[in-house]
Scaffold this motif. Structure first.
Motif, short mmCIF file in Angstrom:
data_model
loop_
_atom_site.label_atom_id
_atom_site.label_comp_id
_atom_site.label_asym_id
_atom_site.label_seq_id
_atom_site.Cartn_x
_atom_site.Cartn_y
_atom_site.Cartn_z
N LEU A 59 0.84 -0.99 -0.02
CA LEU A 59 -0.04 -0.03 0.02
C LEU A 59 0.71 1.28 0.22
CD1 LEU A 59 -3.19 0.46 2.08
CD2 LEU A 59 -1.60 2.43 1.82
N VAL A 60 0.70 1.86 -1.01
CA VAL A 60 1.66 3.16 -1.15
C VAL A 60 0.71 4.37 -0.89
CG1 VAL A 60 2.95 4.67 -2.60
CG2 VAL A 60 2.98 2.19 -2.84
N ALA A 61 1.26 5.20 -0.01
CA ALA A 61 0.66 6.51 0.37
C ALA A 61 1.39 7.83 -0.02
CB ALA A 61 0.31 6.66 2.08
N SER A 62 0.81 8.70 -0.47
CA SER A 62 1.38 9.99 -0.93
C SER A 62 0.55 11.11 -0.36
CB SER A 62 1.57 10.22 -2.56
OG SER A 62 2.40 10.90 -2.75
N LYS A 63 1.13 12.17 -0.76
CA LYS A 63 0.33 13.28 -0.14
C LYS A 63 0.75 14.43 -1.26
CE LYS A 63 3.04 12.65 4.15
NZ LYS A 63 4.05 12.02 3.65
N ALA A 64 -0.37 15.70 -1.22
CA ALA A 64 -0.18 16.76 -1.89
C ALA A 64 -0.69 17.88 -1.14
CB ALA A 64 -1.04 16.82 -3.02
N GLY A 65 0.06 19.28 -1.56
CA GLY A 65 -0.59 20.40 -0.61
C GLY A 65 0.29 21.32 -0.18
N LEU A 66 1.71 20.95 -0.54
CA LEU A 66 2.79 21.77 -0.23
C LEU A 66 3.51 22.06 -1.50
CD1 LEU A 66 4.47 20.17 2.96
CD2 LEU A 66 2.86 22.17 2.79
N LEU A 67 4.08 23.29 -1.54
CA LEU A 67 4.96 24.00 -2.68
C LEU A 67 6.48 23.77 -2.16
CD1 LEU A 67 2.84 26.66 -4.22
CD2 LEU A 67 3.19 24.65 -5.20
N ARG A 68 7.36 23.54 -3.06
CA ARG A 68 8.59 23.45 -2.80
C ARG A 68 9.30 24.61 -3.73
NH1 ARG A 68 11.04 19.69 -0.50
NH2 ARG A 68 12.23 21.27 0.35
N ASN A 69 10.75 25.10 -3.28
CA ASN A 69 11.51 26.02 -4.01
C ASN A 69 13.02 25.43 -3.69
OD1 ASN A 69 12.39 27.09 -1.48
ND2 ASN A 69 10.59 28.61 -1.81
N ARG A 70 13.97 26.16 -4.55
CA ARG A 70 15.22 25.88 -4.43
C ARG A 70 15.79 26.06 -3.12
NH1 ARG A 70 17.77 24.74 -9.17
NH2 ARG A 70 16.40 25.29 -11.24
N GLU A 71 15.16 26.94 -2.26
CA GLU A 71 15.75 27.21 -0.93
C GLU A 71 15.04 26.10 0.02
OE1 GLU A 71 14.42 30.06 -2.95
OE2 GLU A 71 16.48 30.08 -3.33
N GLY A 72 14.42 25.02 -0.40
CA GLY A 72 13.87 24.14 0.44
C GLY A 72 12.61 24.52 1.16
N ASP A 73 12.20 25.67 1.13
CA ASP A 73 10.70 25.97 1.79
C ASP A 73 9.84 25.05 1.48
OD1 ASP A 73 12.28 28.35 2.89
OD2 ASP A 73 11.74 29.59 1.08
N TRP A 74 8.77 24.95 2.43
CA TRP A 74 7.66 24.17 2.24
C TRP A 74 6.24 24.93 2.57
CZ3 TRP A 74 8.23 18.69 2.07
CH2 TRP A 74 9.62 18.26 2.23
N THR A 75 5.86 25.26 1.39
CA THR A 75 4.55 26.37 1.58
C THR A 75 3.22 25.82 1.18
OG1 THR A 75 6.18 28.00 0.53
CG2 THR A 75 3.93 28.51 0.48
N PRO A 76 2.45 25.80 2.22
CA PRO A 76 1.20 25.31 2.03
C PRO A 76 0.44 25.75 0.83
CG PRO A 76 1.48 25.76 4.27
CD PRO A 76 2.47 26.37 3.29
N HIS A 77 -0.28 24.90 0.00
CA HIS A 77 -0.96 25.48 -1.18
C HIS A 77 -2.09 24.36 -1.57
CE1 HIS A 77 -1.79 27.82 -4.49
NE2 HIS A 77 -1.54 26.92 -5.34
N GLY A 78 -3.23 24.58 -0.89
CA GLY A 78 -4.37 23.78 -0.61
C GLY A 78 -5.45 24.29 -1.66
#
Length: 287
Positions: free
Chosen positions: A86-105
């Motif tokens: 069973l493989v689980a994944s997720k969606a809802g975060l944006l990334r950039n080259r600085e490694g930030d985790w930005t919510p995007h729902g």
């Protein structure tokens, strides 16, 4: 010791009767530095995934933001839609080259991301797709409705949430069945105890991310070291064994980029803590 967990790990049963071994694998570390880009050794990353499955791991967790896309791609190539995993994944975060985790729902963004995840994983339906983090700039119910629509369209089999409160869980349950909740939780950080108990009450799987963070903490580290010495184990194994014993719905997903570390972690499924051990670990004053 043989790290095969098939006869050692307890199982968790989803509402549809599907069961998984409770000790799973988190694939975040199978990427480059700061969880950006490809790993330095993709062949080793593939070996880690395949060895995990060989050892009885049948629950693998990832996210579209790990890489981004890298972890999902590696899983798609290494596991190849194995019906027993069973493989689980997720969606809802944006990334950039600085490694930030930005919510995007934004619902349309989420619906686009599931198409990307389906392609990278090489599947027609994702076993479990989780909303990675509520977005303060998007109505939470609108985001959850997007996941419900993905489920209705057979793009995903089950819906999960991550980094949510009890109130948000209850709101989501009015919209769609929730199979799992993934919040930070470990023996040294139990801020999400109320969410865990809410999951127990409803039979929802609770995936504690960062399950071994406590090993490096001033409060928990010495206690884990002491128990590990008594049990001839590692502190990481003790931290995982405590999580497995703390609740029947916990699904720890320790991650690593090393086969040796993977096999060491899996041995936690066989580690039996005594009442004295549990009392010492329970007595840690969480941060």
């Amino acid at each position: 010791m043989d790290p095969d967990i098939r006869n050692a790990s307890d199982t968790f049963e989803f509402d549809d009767g599907t069961t998984v071994n409770r000790l799973g694998f988190g694939a975040m570390r199978l990427t480059g530095e700061d969880i950006i880009g490809a790993p330095g050794d993709e062949a080793e990353a593939t070996r880690v995934l395949q060895r995990a499955v060989e050892a009885g791991v049948d629950f693998v967790d990832t996210a579209d933001s790990y890489g981004p896309g890298v972890s999902e791609r590696l899983i798609g190539e290494a596991i190849d839609d194995d019906p027993d995993v069973l493989v689980a994944s997720k969606a809802g975060l944006l990334r950039n080259r600085e490694g930030d985790w930005t919510p995007h729902g934004d619902p349309e963004f989420l619906k686009n991301q599931v198409l990307c995840s389906l392609d990278r994983l090489g599947v027609d339906t994702i076993d479990l797709y989780q909303f990675h983090r509520p977005d303060p700039d998007t109505d939470f119910e609108a985001s959850v409705h997007a996941f419900a629509e993905m489920k209705d369209e057979k793009q995903i089999e089950r819906v999960g949430l991550s980094n949510v409160s009890v109130e948000q869980l209850e709101t989501a349950l009015d919209i769609v069945d929730v199979a799992t909740v993934q919040n930070r939780y470990d023996v040294g950080n139990r801020d999400e105890e109320a969410v865990l108990r809410a999951c127990e009450k409803r039979g929802i799987g609770f995936i504690p991310w960062g399950p071994m963070y406590a090993v490096d903490e001033d409060e928990a580290g010495p206690v884990l070291d002491s128990v590990a010495e008594r049990r001839d184990a590692t502190p990481h194994q003790v931290a995982l064994a405590w999580l497995l014993g703390h609740s029947d719905v916990t699904l720890p997903i320790p991650g690593t980029s090393s086969v040796d570390h993977l096999e060491s972690n899996l041995e936690a499924a066989r580690l039996e803590l005594t009442d004295e051990d549990v009392a010492a670990l329970d007595g840690i004053d969480p941060r």
